[in-house]
Design a protein around this motif. Structure first.
Motif, PDB file in Angstrom:
ATOM      1  N   THR A   1     -20.656 -21.593 -26.085  1.00  0.00           N
ATOM      2  CA  THR A   1     -19.781 -21.775 -24.523  1.00  0.00           C
ATOM      3  C   THR A   1     -18.372 -21.190 -25.036  1.00  0.00           C
ATOM      4  OG1 THR A   1     -20.937 -23.347 -23.616  1.00  0.00           O
ATOM      5  CG2 THR A   1     -19.852 -23.931 -22.811  1.00  0.00           C
ATOM      6  N   ARG A   2     -18.076 -20.387 -23.303  1.00  0.00           N
ATOM      7  CA  ARG A   2     -16.951 -19.987 -23.698  1.00  0.00           C
ATOM      8  C   ARG A   2     -15.642 -20.155 -22.171  1.00  0.00           C
ATOM      9  NH1 ARG A   2     -18.872 -14.109 -24.550  1.00  0.00           N
ATOM     10  NH2 ARG A   2     -18.080 -13.311 -22.368  1.00  0.00           N
ATOM     11  N   GLU A   3     -14.795 -20.268 -21.781  1.00  0.00           N
ATOM     12  CA  GLU A   3     -13.847 -20.656 -21.033  1.00  0.00           C
ATOM     13  C   GLU A   3     -13.646 -19.321 -20.505  1.00  0.00           C
ATOM     14  OE1 GLU A   3     -11.729 -23.739 -19.585  1.00  0.00           O
ATOM     15  OE2 GLU A   3      -9.706 -23.060 -19.993  1.00  0.00           O
ATOM     16  N   SER A   4     -13.374 -18.844 -19.344  1.00  0.00           N
ATOM     17  CA  SER A   4     -12.739 -17.443 -18.799  1.00  0.00           C
ATOM     18  C   SER A   4     -12.057 -17.724 -17.825  1.00  0.00           C
ATOM     19  CB  SER A   4     -13.750 -16.839 -18.988  1.00  0.00           C
ATOM     20  OG  SER A   4     -13.504 -15.008 -18.194  1.00  0.00           O
ATOM     21  N   THR A   5     -10.779 -16.431 -17.537  1.00  0.00           N
ATOM     22  CA  THR A   5      -9.919 -16.668 -16.778  1.00  0.00           C
ATOM     23  C   THR A   5     -11.082 -15.202 -15.453  1.00  0.00           C
ATOM     24  OG1 THR A   5      -8.074 -17.484 -18.219  1.00  0.00           O
ATOM     25  CG2 THR A   5      -7.693 -16.435 -16.481  1.00  0.00           C
ATOM     26  N   LEU A   6     -10.539 -16.980 -14.556  1.00  0.00           N
ATOM     27  CA  LEU A   6     -10.440 -15.698 -12.863  1.00  0.00           C
ATOM     28  C   LEU A   6      -9.596 -15.800 -12.997  1.00  0.00           C
ATOM     29  CD1 LEU A   6     -13.359 -18.420 -11.322  1.00  0.00           C
ATOM     30  CD2 LEU A   6     -13.361 -16.017 -12.666  1.00  0.00           C
ATOM     31  N   GLU A   7      -8.840 -14.295 -12.774  1.00  0.00           N
ATOM     32  CA  GLU A   7      -7.569 -13.660 -12.325  1.00  0.00           C
ATOM     33  C   GLU A   7      -7.211 -13.835 -10.413  1.00  0.00           C
ATOM     34  OE1 GLU A   7      -5.098 -12.658 -14.704  1.00  0.00           O
ATOM     35  OE2 GLU A   7      -6.581 -12.980 -16.224  1.00  0.00           O
ATOM     36  N   ALA A   8      -5.848 -13.938 -10.392  1.00  0.00           N
ATOM     37  CA  ALA A   8      -5.962 -15.301  -8.670  1.00  0.00           C
ATOM     38  C   ALA A   8      -5.205 -12.972  -8.219  1.00  0.00           C
ATOM     39  CB  ALA A   8      -4.395 -15.824  -8.554  1.00  0.00           C
ATOM     40  N   ALA A   9      -6.044 -13.071  -7.149  1.00  0.00           N
ATOM     41  CA  ALA A   9      -4.987 -12.208  -6.274  1.00  0.00           C
ATOM     42  C   ALA A   9      -4.173 -11.945  -6.256  1.00  0.00           C
ATOM     43  CB  ALA A   9      -5.665 -11.363  -5.125  1.00  0.00           C
ATOM     44  N   ARG A  10      -2.356 -10.840  -6.453  1.00  0.00           N
ATOM     45  CA  ARG A  10      -1.375 -10.913  -5.950  1.00  0.00           C
ATOM     46  C   ARG A  10      -1.506 -10.965  -4.522  1.00  0.00           C
ATOM     47  NH1 ARG A  10       2.563 -10.774  -9.570  1.00  0.00           N
ATOM     48  NH2 ARG A  10       5.118  -9.757  -8.510  1.00  0.00           N
ATOM     49  N   GLY A  11      -0.685 -12.119  -3.796  1.00  0.00           N
ATOM     50  CA  GLY A  11      -0.043 -11.572  -2.364  1.00  0.00           C
ATOM     51  C   GLY A  11       0.351  -9.720  -1.931  1.00  0.00           C
ATOM     52  N   GLU A  12      -0.148  -9.482  -0.804  1.00  0.00           N
ATOM     53  CA  GLU A  12       0.492  -8.595  -0.324  1.00  0.00           C
ATOM     54  C   GLU A  12       1.993  -8.633   0.448  1.00  0.00           C
ATOM     55  OE1 GLU A  12      -3.683  -6.379   1.523  1.00  0.00           O
ATOM     56  OE2 GLU A  12      -2.993  -8.006   2.637  1.00  0.00           O
ATOM     57  N   ILE A  13       2.240  -7.423   0.501  1.00  0.00           N
ATOM     58  CA  ILE A  13       3.825  -7.497   0.697  1.00  0.00           C
ATOM     59  C   ILE A  13       2.999  -5.833   2.476  1.00  0.00           C
ATOM     60  CG2 ILE A  13       5.821  -6.917   1.213  1.00  0.00           C
ATOM     61  CD1 ILE A  13       5.603  -6.940  -2.162  1.00  0.00           C
ATOM     62  N   LEU A  14       3.822  -6.725   4.144  1.00  0.00           N
ATOM     63  CA  LEU A  14       3.128  -5.983   4.939  1.00  0.00           C
ATOM     64  C   LEU A  14       4.518  -6.040   5.676  1.00  0.00           C
ATOM     65  CD1 LEU A  14       1.494  -9.013   4.734  1.00  0.00           C
ATOM     66  CD2 LEU A  14       0.065  -7.783   6.332  1.00  0.00           C
ATOM     67  N   ASP A  15       4.763  -4.723   6.118  1.00  0.00           N
ATOM     68  CA  ASP A  15       5.837  -4.434   7.607  1.00  0.00           C
ATOM     69  C   ASP A  15       5.468  -5.875   8.779  1.00  0.00           C
ATOM     70  OD1 ASP A  15       3.743  -3.514   9.022  1.00  0.00           O
ATOM     71  OD2 ASP A  15       5.294  -1.653   9.643  1.00  0.00           O
ATOM     72  N   ARG A  16       6.665  -5.359   9.471  1.00  0.00           N
ATOM     73  CA  ARG A  16       7.061  -6.427  10.281  1.00  0.00           C
ATOM     74  C   ARG A  16       6.092  -6.584  11.625  1.00  0.00           C
ATOM     75  NH1 ARG A  16      11.763  -6.525  12.659  1.00  0.00           N
ATOM     76  NH2 ARG A  16      10.982  -7.511  15.242  1.00  0.00           N
ATOM     77  N   SER A  17       4.943  -5.139  11.883  1.00  0.00           N
ATOM     78  CA  SER A  17       3.707  -5.323  12.716  1.00  0.00           C
ATOM     79  C   SER A  17       2.742  -5.181  11.810  1.00  0.00           C
ATOM     80  CB  SER A  17       3.799  -3.648  13.361  1.00  0.00           C
ATOM     81  OG  SER A  17       4.931  -3.134  13.908  1.00  0.00           O
ATOM     82  N   GLY A  18       2.609  -5.962  10.585  1.00  0.00           N
ATOM     83  CA  GLY A  18       0.855  -6.179   9.887  1.00  0.00           C
ATOM     84  C   GLY A  18       0.884  -5.386   8.757  1.00  0.00           C
ATOM     85  N   ASN A  19       0.946  -4.088   9.088  1.00  0.00           N
ATOM     86  CA  ASN A  19       0.697  -3.076   8.200  1.00  0.00           C
ATOM     87  C   ASN A  19       0.399  -3.664   6.629  1.00  0.00           C
ATOM     88  OD1 ASN A  19       0.151  -1.063  10.525  1.00  0.00           O
ATOM     89  ND2 ASN A  19       2.152  -1.158  10.845  1.00  0.00           N
ATOM     90  N   VAL A  20      -0.361  -3.012   5.275  1.00  0.00           N
ATOM     91  CA  VAL A  20      -0.045  -3.345   4.662  1.00  0.00           C
ATOM     92  C   VAL A  20       0.443  -2.385   3.812  1.00  0.00           C
ATOM     93  CG1 VAL A  20      -1.452  -3.776   2.094  1.00  0.00           C
ATOM     94  CG2 VAL A  20      -2.077  -4.962   4.494  1.00  0.00           C
ATOM     95  N   LEU A  21       1.913  -2.728   3.055  1.00  0.00           N
ATOM     96  CA  LEU A  21       2.279  -1.804   2.406  1.00  0.00           C
ATOM     97  C   LEU A  21       2.084  -1.945   0.732  1.00  0.00           C
ATOM     98  CD1 LEU A  21       6.084  -2.303   3.915  1.00  0.00           C
ATOM     99  CD2 LEU A  21       3.930  -0.568   4.399  1.00  0.00           C
ATOM    100  N   VAL A  22       1.689  -3.475   0.308  1.00  0.00           N
ATOM    101  CA  VAL A  22       1.444  -3.181  -1.177  1.00  0.00           C
ATOM    102  C   VAL A  22       0.313  -4.540  -1.035  1.00  0.00           C
ATOM    103  CG1 VAL A  22       2.166  -4.167  -3.045  1.00  0.00           C
ATOM    104  CG2 VAL A  22       4.215  -3.544  -1.646  1.00  0.00           C
ATOM    105  N   THR A  23      -0.822  -4.120  -1.648  1.00  0.00           N
ATOM    106  CA  THR A  23      -2.122  -4.678  -1.862  1.00  0.00           C
ATOM    107  C   THR A  23      -2.685  -4.767  -3.331  1.00  0.00           C
ATOM    108  OG1 THR A  23      -4.000  -5.353  -0.855  1.00  0.00           O
ATOM    109  CG2 THR A  23      -3.259  -3.202  -1.636  1.00  0.00           C
ATOM    110  N   SER A  24      -3.610  -5.591  -3.311  1.00  0.00           N
ATOM    111  CA  SER A  24      -4.439  -5.623  -5.070  1.00  0.00           C
ATOM    112  C   SER A  24      -5.566  -4.928  -5.237  1.00  0.00           C
ATOM    113  CB  SER A  24      -3.873  -7.210  -5.331  1.00  0.00           C
ATOM    114  OG  SER A  24      -2.516  -7.143  -5.565  1.00  0.00           O
TER     115      SER A  24
END
Length: 705
Positions: free
Chosen positions: A52-75
């Motif tokens: 038995t071993r424990e594995s890490t579940l990576e968290a998705a990094r939050g997105e960066i969006l422009d003022r209208s909701g257009n996604v500029l940075v994602t994961s």
């Protein structure tokens, strides 16, 4: 009678409880005997066949969006292939490795391989200087050829295959196992970023690949390439020094925000990791997976910038710099780079922020090559520097509106006073020339404050500043935000330098009257960032009211709630170490004085003698603007360096935006007005109007400051 009955009743219940306790004890003893003696060997065998071993579940990094909701940075998700140690014999391990590599090569996937011997022909790939130590460390006879050493490893790893190509593949992984180490709880990463087709093949045939594990890793993606790179910043693998101070929150392979928004809002963007328990048979086969704690994605950061306007701003700035460099305005200047800020004059929100040249943040997220890093770090135009906030420049004539307002507010000049510009201002045993005298050998003649702004008359502002003194000028410059940080939510903001008695004292110099005269036209010790100048122009446009500069619209948590503005401000101030700087005293400006200055700025773009009138001919929106050409020393060939500025707001009647463009060694502020025009055309939904060849062909003498 009743007392006797109660006593017998109590004794009966006591005896029953005693018997019940005795029975439970006997049952437990029998069960323990059954577990340890009767079935002990069976259970021990089962425990020895499970891990038995424990594995890490990576968290998705939050997105960066422009003022209208257009996604500029994602994961995005990236899949890595890991190998754990399992209780299989050597032959099975070697066969498993070969099957793994065959799948990887089927999909053209690179895998770990640092074994320093090539085949067909056999040769060492390690340098001669290191070869001797390598042989010694790997128990290889110093006289062995590459071929002999190769077969030594074949024997060492008990590889029975005869195909040298297959042998080489197996050795590569076995060599990495020895070098990197692995165990039942510590994995060896064999390949990174494998496609989903390969993931499916490994998963569907898990019994053929004992010990493997597919790890899902979020990867940062900058969707618009270089767009807003200096604002967004980049995230990359945590450095050792960063890790040493953050061991409680990060592992050695985590990514972390390094610059820009990625850096400032790291705590919000990073998310929270989860954990998963994996049960495996000793032969490496996964028997069960249980999620103990779900990973929680990071918060989304919404910017005030408009991505479409940002793109046009960057294109206009780049085009302007290259046009100046290539002599597109009649004379070429070695323009190094530039910057531009577009701001909402009422709220202080930054709608676009461009610094040229730019860079590609994806290169850093993926692991930048030495060659690309060298191209960035050795570039004298400094592409990694956000020039809008990290560089301070002499503002030149776009500073003159402050001198005008300070003179009017202090009563040292009036709206109706007309000064006679003779071309040369002589005082204190020195002479300061108006730019008009330098070009035409005469002065502007009689001008009021509106005309002085329209024609950018140095003489008028020399006299105004000399009358009121530097302390009065400083008071109003500070009110407009010059010489103090705007406190924008970005790292590395420069404070700039406000010409003052305090400043010269700090550098062990003495203030003299000539310094005041130079300060009046934005020269001397004055140096400000383009963002500071944009805030100042916004305040003029809105009637003299202060604005809180910001590039953050909101932060949205994973559960849909929003972070309060007070929490954001507190967080940013702590991150940047912002303290109360005592920026300036509260000042209420006379509306008639501000309007006079704005009228002068309108004349710059529309008056007969306006220094940027040709750039805004036939423009459908009325604009208030000001050119600036600031001397910035000499280059290596002793040629004058002149930074070119244009600062403007529009519409004149009901101002909405302020735009400031600065080009390093751009020659004349008149040239940069073209970029401002194109940016405003985009903002107001106009079709960008081509400037005719007649407009472009402005001679050096007509390029007014």
């Amino acid at each position: 009678m009743s007392k006797g009955i109660n006593k017998r009743s109590i004794n009966f219940r006591y005896n029953i409880a005693t018997i019940f306790t005795y029975i439970i004890g006997v049952v437990l003893i029998i069960q323990l005997f059954n577990l340890q003696i009767v079935h002990g060997s069976e259970y021990r065998e089962q425990s020895n066949t499970r891990l038995t071993r424990e594995s890490t579940l990576e968290a998705a990094r939050g997105e960066i969006l422009d003022r209208s909701g257009n996604v500029l940075v994602t994961s995005n998700q990236k899949f890595n292939l890991e190998l754990y140690k399992s209780k299989i014999d050597v032959n099975t391990l070697n066969d498993t490795i070969l099957r793994i590599i065959n799948v990887l090569e089927k999909y053209n996937i690179k895998y770990i391989d640092s074994f320093p011997i090539k085949i067909e022909p056999f040769e060492f790939t390690i340098s001669d200087d290191s070869l001797k130590n390598w042989k010694k460390n790997n128990d290889i006879d110093d006289s062995f050829t590459a071929e002999q050493a190769f077969y030594k490893f074949k024997d060492k790893y008990k590889i029975e295959n005869e195909d040298i190509s297959e042998i080489r593949k197996i050795i590569a992984i076995r060599y990495a196992i020895v070098k990197e180490g692995y165990s039942s709880t510590k994995s060896l990463t064999i390949a990174k970023d494998i496609p989903r087709e390969a993931v499916a093949e490994f998963s569907e045939n898990g019994d053929e690949f004992p010990g493997i594990n597919i790890v899902v890793q979020p990867v940062r993606q900058y969707k618009e390439g270089t767009l807003a790179s200096h604002v967004l910043g980049y995230a990359a693998k945590i450095s050792d020094s960063e890790y040493q101070t953050r061991k409680d929150k990060y592992s050695q392979n985590d990514i972390i925000g390094k610059t820009g928004i990625e850096y400032i809002f790291e705590d919000y963007l990073r998310g929270k990791k989860g954990t998963k328990q994996i049960d495996m048979a000793v032969d490496g086969t996964i028997t069960a997976e249980v999620i103990d704690k779900e990973a929680v994605a990071g918060s989304n950061v919404i910017l005030t910038i408009d991505s479409k306007l940002q793109k046009i701003t960057e294109e206009a700035l780049k085009s302007n710099v290259e046009k100046i460099r290539n002599g597109g305005f009649g004379k070429s200047y070695d323009a190094k780079g530039g910057s531009c800020v577009v701001m909402n004059v009422k709220t202080g929100e930054v709608l676009a922020m461009a610094s040229y040249p730019d860079y590609n943040p994806q290169s850093f997220a993926d692991g930048i090559s030495n060659e690309e890093w060298k191209n960035y770090s050795e570039n004298k135009a400094y592409p990694l520097l956000n020039k809008t906030i990290q560089s301070a420049y002499e503002p030149g004539s776009i500073f003159k509106m402050i001198t005008a307002i300070a003179g009017l507010e202090s009563g040292n000049i009036t709206l109706t006073e007309r000064m006679n510009d003779t071309g040369v201002y002589e005082k204190y045993g020195a002479a300061w020339k108006c730019w008009y005298y330098t070009d035409y050998h005469r002065g502007h003649g009689y001008l009021n404050v509106i005309g002085a702004i329209e024609k950018s008359c140095n003489f008028f502002f020399y006299e105004t500043a000399d009358r009121m003194g530097i302390d009065v000028l400083d008071k109003y410059a500070k009110y407009f935000g010059l010489g103090v940080k705007t406190q924008i939510e970005l790292p590395g903001e420069a404070m700039g330098t406000l010409a003052s008695k305090d400043y010269v004292a700090s550098i062990n110099r003495t203030w003299n009257p000539g310094d005041t005269i130079n300060a009046a036209i934005g020269q001397g010790y004055n140096k400000f960032t383009p963002l500071q100048m944009t805030k100042y122009i916004s305040m003029i446009a809105n009637g003299g009211n202060d604005v809180d500069v910001s590039i953050i619209k909101s932060i949205q948590n994973p559960d849909g709630t929003e972070v309060s503005r007070s929490e954001i401000n507190k967080f940013v101030n702590e991150k940047l170490g912002v303290k109360d700087d005592g920026q300036s005293e509260d000042i209420t400006l006379n509306p008639s004085y501000v309007n006079a200055v704005k009228e002068g700025m309108k004349s710059v773009t529309s008056g007969e003698s306006g220094t940027a009138a040709t750039r805004f001919a036939n423009f459908d929106i009325s604009v208030g603007g000001k050119t600036g050409s600031a001397e910035a020393g000499k280059d290596e060939n002793n040629n004058d360096l002149v930074n070119a500025w244009f600062a403007a707001f529009a519409p004149y009647e009901e101002p909405e935006i302020a735009v400031v463009v600065m080009v390093e060694n751009g020659g004349h502020g008149n040239y940069t007005a073209e970029a401002v025009r194109n940016i405003m055309a985009e903002y107001f939904g106009m079709n960008t109007q081509n400037i005719t060849e007649d407009m472009r062909a402005i001679s050096y003498n007509e390029s007014m400051r």
